[in-house]
Motif scaffolding. Sequence first.
Motif, PDB file in Angstrom:
ATOM      1  N   TYR A 140      -4.823   7.133  -4.165  1.00  0.00           N
ATOM      2  CA  TYR A 140      -6.028   7.953  -4.249  1.00  0.00           C
ATOM      3  C   TYR A 140      -5.828   9.271  -3.505  1.00  0.00           C
ATOM      4  CZ  TYR A 140      -8.268   3.619  -5.702  1.00  0.00           C
ATOM      5  OH  TYR A 140      -8.603   2.468  -6.374  1.00  0.00           O
TER       6      TYR A 140
ATOM      7  N   ASP B   7     -12.962  10.094  -3.359  1.00  0.00           N
ATOM      8  CA  ASP B   7     -11.687   9.446  -3.629  1.00  0.00           C
ATOM      9  C   ASP B   7     -11.533   9.265  -5.129  1.00  0.00           C
ATOM     10  OD1 ASP B   7     -10.905   9.177  -0.997  1.00  0.00           O
ATOM     11  OD2 ASP B   7     -11.709   7.160  -0.780  1.00  0.00           O
TER      12      ASP B   7
ATOM     13  N   LYS C  27      -4.092   8.106  -0.103  1.00  0.00           N
ATOM     14  CA  LYS C  27      -4.272   6.747   0.406  1.00  0.00           C
ATOM     15  C   LYS C  27      -3.622   5.805  -0.594  1.00  0.00           C
ATOM     16  CE  LYS C  27      -8.684   6.224   0.607  1.00  0.00           C
ATOM     17  NZ  LYS C  27     -10.052   5.755   0.870  1.00  0.00           N
TER      18      LYS C  27
ATOM     19  N   VAL D 222      -3.694   1.842  -1.644  1.00  0.00           N
ATOM     20  CA  VAL D 222      -4.490   0.635  -1.481  1.00  0.00           C
ATOM     21  C   VAL D 222      -3.839  -0.477  -2.298  1.00  0.00           C
ATOM     22  CG1 VAL D 222      -6.772  -0.378  -1.850  1.00  0.00           C
ATOM     23  CG2 VAL D 222      -6.572   2.021  -1.165  1.00  0.00           C
TER      24      VAL D 222
ATOM     25  N   THR E 274       1.471  -5.714   0.725  1.00  0.00           N
ATOM     26  CA  THR E 274       0.062  -5.950   1.046  1.00  0.00           C
ATOM     27  C   THR E 274      -0.515  -4.928   2.028  1.00  0.00           C
ATOM     28  OG1 THR E 274       0.678  -7.469   2.823  1.00  0.00           O
ATOM     29  CG2 THR E 274       0.292  -8.426   0.632  1.00  0.00           C
TER      30      THR E 274
ATOM     31  N   LYS F 121      -1.914  -1.340   3.557  1.00  0.00           N
ATOM     32  CA  LYS F 121      -2.626  -0.109   3.204  1.00  0.00           C
ATOM     33  C   LYS F 121      -1.851   1.039   3.810  1.00  0.00           C
ATOM     34  CE  LYS F 121      -7.186  -2.196   3.273  1.00  0.00           C
ATOM     35  NZ  LYS F 121      -8.494  -2.219   3.936  1.00  0.00           N
TER      36      LYS F 121
ATOM     37  N   ALA G 141      -1.584   5.649   4.317  1.00  0.00           N
ATOM     38  CA  ALA G 141      -2.137   7.001   4.196  1.00  0.00           C
ATOM     39  C   ALA G 141      -1.008   7.970   4.446  1.00  0.00           C
ATOM     40  CB  ALA G 141      -3.262   7.212   5.197  1.00  0.00           C
TER      41      ALA G 141
ATOM     42  N   GLU H 243      -8.619   8.031  -8.146  1.00  0.00           N
ATOM     43  CA  GLU H 243      -7.314   7.419  -8.380  1.00  0.00           C
ATOM     44  C   GLU H 243      -6.422   8.429  -9.094  1.00  0.00           C
ATOM     45  OE1 GLU H 243      -5.233   3.557 -10.502  1.00  0.00           O
ATOM     46  OE2 GLU H 243      -7.413   3.672 -10.417  1.00  0.00           O
TER      47      GLU H 243
ATOM     48  N   ASP I 268       0.150   0.270   7.293  1.00  0.00           N
ATOM     49  CA  ASP I 268      -0.415  -0.395   8.463  1.00  0.00           C
ATOM     50  C   ASP I 268       0.286  -1.705   8.826  1.00  0.00           C
ATOM     51  OD1 ASP I 268      -1.400  -2.048   6.432  1.00  0.00           O
ATOM     52  OD2 ASP I 268      -3.495  -1.836   7.009  1.00  0.00           O
TER      53      ASP I 268
ATOM     54  N   HIS J 271       0.238  -0.910  -5.644  1.00  0.00           N
ATOM     55  CA  HIS J 271      -0.805  -0.121  -4.986  1.00  0.00           C
ATOM     56  C   HIS J 271      -1.391   0.898  -5.958  1.00  0.00           C
ATOM     57  CE1 HIS J 271       1.637  -1.481  -1.606  1.00  0.00           C
ATOM     58  NE2 HIS J 271       0.605  -1.249  -0.819  1.00  0.00           N
ATOM     59  N   ARG J 272      -2.645   1.174  -5.755  1.00  0.00           N
ATOM     60  CA  ARG J 272      -3.267   2.333  -6.393  1.00  0.00           C
ATOM     61  C   ARG J 272      -3.243   3.461  -5.375  1.00  0.00           C
ATOM     62  NH1 ARG J 272      -8.335  -0.484  -9.563  1.00  0.00           N
ATOM     63  NH2 ARG J 272      -7.066  -1.255 -11.278  1.00  0.00           N
TER      64      ARG J 272
END
Length: 111
Positions: free
Chosen positions: A51, A59, A34, A36, A17, A19, A21, A61, A11, A48-49
């Motif tokens: 999912y 969701d 995703k 995050v 930093t 997010k 998808a 991980e 995004d 990032h993690r």
Amino acid sequence: MTTTTNYIQFDRDNLDTAKGAGLISTIDRDLDIKAVPFDSDNEKAPTHRVYAKSPRGHDIEVGGIWKKKNQDGKPYYTLSIRRLGYNANLGRFPGQDDPTLQAIIEWEPRD
């Protein structure tokens, strides 16, 4: 219907930093994922993690994204999904210059 596979759309330009998808497609599965952001003081922690959805839509991980440096000291990102033994680099698709769209480029783990 999109035919683009193996990507993450973030995004914002600052991937540390942002997010994201996307989709990972293999011969035996398609995973909507995703990414995050994950903040940690541990320098070995992922940025990032990652999912995916369980069969019932929860969701869970499944992996992470790590920021690394190449031999020239330039940063790059890797993605790992533990249970699948899936490893990949993130990079740009040929012919596109959108830094928020990252191709997922699978590679085989080294012994």
